[in-house]
Scaffold this active site. Structure first.
Site, short mmCIF file in Angstrom:
data_model
loop_
_atom_site.label_atom_id
_atom_site.label_comp_id
_atom_site.label_asym_id
_atom_site.label_seq_id
_atom_site.Cartn_x
_atom_site.Cartn_y
_atom_site.Cartn_z
CB ILE A 165 47.16 44.42 49.11
CG1 ILE A 165 47.44 42.88 48.58
CG2 ILE A 165 47.13 44.20 50.80
CD1 ILE A 165 48.82 42.52 48.87
NE ARG B 298 50.16 48.45 49.71
CZ ARG B 298 49.75 47.55 48.44
NH1 ARG B 298 48.56 47.67 47.85
NH2 ARG B 298 50.83 47.01 47.79
CD GLU C 111 44.68 35.38 57.65
OE1 GLU C 111 44.90 34.35 56.99
OE2 GLU C 111 44.16 35.39 58.50
CG LEU C 112 45.58 38.88 50.17
CD1 LEU C 112 44.66 39.79 49.71
CD2 LEU C 112 46.97 38.52 49.56
CG ASN D 144 32.42 37.25 39.49
OD1 ASN D 144 31.71 36.52 40.01
ND2 ASN D 144 33.67 37.23 39.05
CG HIS E 20 40.30 33.46 46.70
ND1 HIS E 20 41.23 34.24 46.15
CD2 HIS E 20 40.94 32.46 46.77
CE1 HIS E 20 42.29 33.69 46.07
NE2 HIS E 20 42.17 32.49 46.52
CD GLU F 254 34.81 33.47 40.27
OE1 GLU F 254 35.95 33.39 41.19
OE2 GLU F 254 34.71 34.18 39.39
CB THR G 274 39.45 40.21 58.12
OG1 THR G 274 40.17 39.06 57.49
CG2 THR G 274 38.05 39.68 58.45
C1 GRF Z 1 37.58 36.17 39.57
O1 GRF Z 1 37.99 34.79 39.20
C2 GRF Z 1 37.41 36.37 41.02
O2 GRF Z 1 37.39 35.17 41.62
C3 GRF Z 1 38.73 37.01 41.37
O3 GRF Z 1 39.03 37.77 40.09
C4 GRF Z 1 38.23 37.36 39.16
C5 GRF Z 1 37.41 38.48 38.57
O4 GRF Z 1 36.85 38.13 37.51
N1 GRF Z 1 38.70 37.66 42.59
P1 GRF Z 1 35.85 39.24 36.58
O5 GRF Z 1 36.73 40.56 36.39
O6 GRF Z 1 34.90 39.46 37.57
O7 GRF Z 1 35.74 38.63 35.09
#
Ligand code: GRF
Length: 215
Positions: free
Chosen positions: A93, A66, A144-145, A15, A110, A175, A142
């Site tokens: 987290i 943490r 909340e996870l 990503n 997500h 994504e 936020t």
């Molecule tokens: C993705 O599927 C995203 O939705 C999740 O973690 C993954 C990250 O993938 N939060 P990458 O490291 O970007 O390939």
């Protein structure tokens, strides 16, 4: 004015790569000032280096709590004065203090159609439930996870042959379209979250966020 972006990762960073590519293509009015990982071996750090972006790692195991880890992260991140903090596969987290510090300027992606399937193993859970549709969600973060207000969603259809792996690949492809677009809209001051809710071009979005039409 061009926005300052900091990206947090823990893994492959595909990503992150999609966002780097969109910036290179002139699609985002912003610049990635730094990439931070809690894992030194995360491949995404290599992607950042190859793009000439400062790549830093902070090992959460070096901290007793943490809270201390998050405080150290804040110190590193704030050196770059980000307008936007992008969580891209960051697998820790976050504490309430951290979240509050970046509230309204921190987004996450997500791999499910939130509010369905918060947490892990989202692809298998969608299969187990017999869902015919699955996807990914960009949301503001936020305390909340995986529970913050939804900004954008991209959908994929689930076929009888799909496995958790094939679904993951399908979702990843979406994504890589959805996240750069969300970042582009945020950086263009088109997408925001305030007391009025999540706004796109000044108008409130529905609770599920903007629906990307890609199929
Ligand atoms: C993705 O599927 C995203 O939705 C999740 O973690 C993954 C990250 O993938 N939060 P990458 O490291 O970007 O390939």
């Amino acid at each position: 004015m061009s926005k300052r972006i900091v990206v947090l990762i823990s893994g492959s960073g595909s990503n992150l790569q999609a966002i780097i590519d969109a910036i290179d293509a002139g699609q985002i009015n912003g610049r990635i000032e730094a990439v931070l990982s809690n894992k030194a071996e995360a491949y995404g750090l290599e992607r950042a280096r190859q793009a000439g972006i400062p790549a830093l790692s902070i090992n959460h195991r070096d901290f007793e709590s943490r809270e201390q880890f998050d405080q150290a992260m804040i110190e590193q991140i704030d050196r770059y004065q980000p307008d936007l903090l992008v969580l891209a596969g960051f697998m820790r987290i976050l504490t309430a203090d951290f979240v509050r510090h970046y509230q309204g300027r921190m987004v996450n992606i997500h791999p499910s159609l939130l509010p369905k399937y918060k947490g892990l193993n989202t692809h298998q859970r969608a299969l187990d439930a017999g869902d015919t549709e699955h996807g990914c969600t960009v949301h503001f973060v936020t305390e909340e996870l995986d529970g913050g207000p939804l900004a954008m969603q991209g959908r994929v259809s689930v076929s009888a042959e799909d496995t958790a792996d094939s679904l993951q690949q399908k979702v990843h492809r979406v994504e890589h379209i959805l996240y750069p677009l969300a970042v582009a809209w945020f950086c263009a001051d088109r997408l925001s979250w305030s007391a009025d809710g999540v706004l796109l071009d000044g108008a409130p979005l529905p609770a599920q966020g903007y629906q990307l039409d890609q199929e």
